[in-house]
Design an enzyme around this catalytic site. Structure first.
Site, PDB file in Angstrom:
ATOM      1  N   SER A   1      15.206  62.448  35.258  1.00 15.95           N
ATOM      2  CA  SER A   1      13.996  61.655  35.143  1.00 15.95           C
ATOM      3  C   SER A   1      13.734  61.330  33.671  1.00 15.95           C
ATOM      4  O   SER A   1      14.662  61.153  32.882  1.00 15.95           O
ATOM      5  CB  SER A   1      12.821  62.418  35.765  1.00 15.95           C
ATOM      6  OG  SER A   1      11.658  61.635  35.797  1.00 15.95           O
TER       7      SER A   1
ATOM      8  N   TYR B   1      10.048  50.806  34.070  1.00 10.09           N
ATOM      9  CA  TYR B   1      10.764  52.061  33.861  1.00 10.09           C
ATOM     10  C   TYR B   1       9.878  53.278  34.094  1.00 10.09           C
ATOM     11  O   TYR B   1      10.240  54.195  34.842  1.00 10.09           O
ATOM     12  CB  TYR B   1      11.340  52.103  32.446  1.00 10.09           C
ATOM     13  CG  TYR B   1      12.140  53.349  32.165  1.00 10.09           C
ATOM     14  CD1 TYR B   1      13.429  53.502  32.687  1.00 10.09           C
ATOM     15  CD2 TYR B   1      11.623  54.375  31.379  1.00 10.09           C
ATOM     16  CE1 TYR B   1      14.172  54.652  32.433  1.00 10.09           C
ATOM     17  CE2 TYR B   1      12.364  55.526  31.122  1.00 10.09           C
ATOM     18  CZ  TYR B   1      13.628  55.662  31.654  1.00 10.09           C
ATOM     19  OH  TYR B   1      14.354  56.805  31.408  1.00 10.09           O
TER      20      TYR B   1
ATOM     21  N   LYS C   1      10.251  56.179  37.132  1.00  6.95           N
ATOM     22  CA  LYS C   1      10.506  57.599  36.911  1.00  6.95           C
ATOM     23  C   LYS C   1       9.394  58.460  37.509  1.00  6.95           C
ATOM     24  O   LYS C   1       9.648  59.580  37.964  1.00  6.95           O
ATOM     25  CB  LYS C   1      10.669  57.875  35.415  1.00  6.95           C
ATOM     26  CG  LYS C   1      11.954  57.298  34.837  1.00  6.95           C
ATOM     27  CD  LYS C   1      13.201  57.844  35.536  1.00  6.95           C
ATOM     28  CE  LYS C   1      14.484  57.377  34.869  1.00  6.95           C
ATOM     29  NZ  LYS C   1      15.701  57.943  35.498  1.00  6.95           N
TER      30      LYS C   1
END
Length: 213
Positions: free
Chosen positions: A108, A132, A136
């Site tokens: 992650s 992004y 995550k």
């Protein structure tokens, strides 16, 4: 002799064999059902079980601010960072279930932590992108839900950085701007990949220890 299956999106830059391990590179595109199925078929030709699965593939996106982001941008990042780990994990579950100590490591990012993103001292809090960081955060939730549903498999998330020190590992994806070496960045990945059968599950850590979700 241990067997190591390495799935890559491109041919390995190094064909060196690790000491005591028979390394077999396998081409894999985590965004393709066909590619994942082909990779699984290849792995099954070499082994009847899988002890460790590391979901490390990732797409950074283009750091597009929320007001300007498009669905195409979101989809491309989620396809690699969210759908990819689900696609690969589910495909390899039958082999993982045959292991005596199966472990899944989700790579992650600190950008997926609500605590980090809302901390003004953290550099990532000032990176006003959407794709992004949200992907995550989704991966972190996916990790926990798998861990809860499959208690016989150790599912854990980690970031290749040091949240407390506001730093991260130098990689191709970040233009090698990080201060940590590749070895330092993979410390937590290796630790989670080698957990004992009764080791922790549903955790989020870096090389220094636990990270707040």
């Amino acid at each position: 002799m241990s067997s190591v299956i390495v799935c890559r999106t491109r041919p390995s830059r190094s064909r060196k064999t690790a000491r005591g391990a028979d390394v077999t590179p396998v081409r894999l595109d985590v965004t393709s059902d066909e590619s994942v199925a082909n990779a699984l078929r290849t792995v099954r030709e070499h082994t009847d079980r899988l002890d460790v699965l590391v979901n490390n593939a990732g797409a950074p996106g283009h750091a597009v601010p929320p007001a300007d982001v498009t669905i195409e941008e979101i989809h491309a990042v989620y396809d690699a960072n969210v759908y990819g780990p689900i696609r690969v994990t589910n495909a390899f579950l039958p082999l993982l279930r045959k292991s005596d100590a199966p472990r899944v490591v989700m790579v992650s990012s600190a950008a997926g932590s609500f605590a980090v993103i809302t901390d003004p001292d953290q550099p990532v809090s000032r990176m006003h992108e959407l794709a992004y960081s949200s992907s995550k955060a989704a991966l972190n939730m996916i990790t926990v839900r798998y861990a809860q549903a499959l208690p016989d498999i150790r599912f854990n998330a980690t970031t290749p950085g040091e949240v407390a020190n506001h730093t991260f590992a130098a990689t191709d994806m970040n233009g090698h701007r990080g201060r940590l070496t590749v070895t330092e960045g993979t410390d937590s990945i290796v630790r989670l990949a080698t957990l004992a059968p009764d080791g922790p599950t549903a955790t989020f850590t870096d090389r220094l220890g636990p990270i707040t979700w």
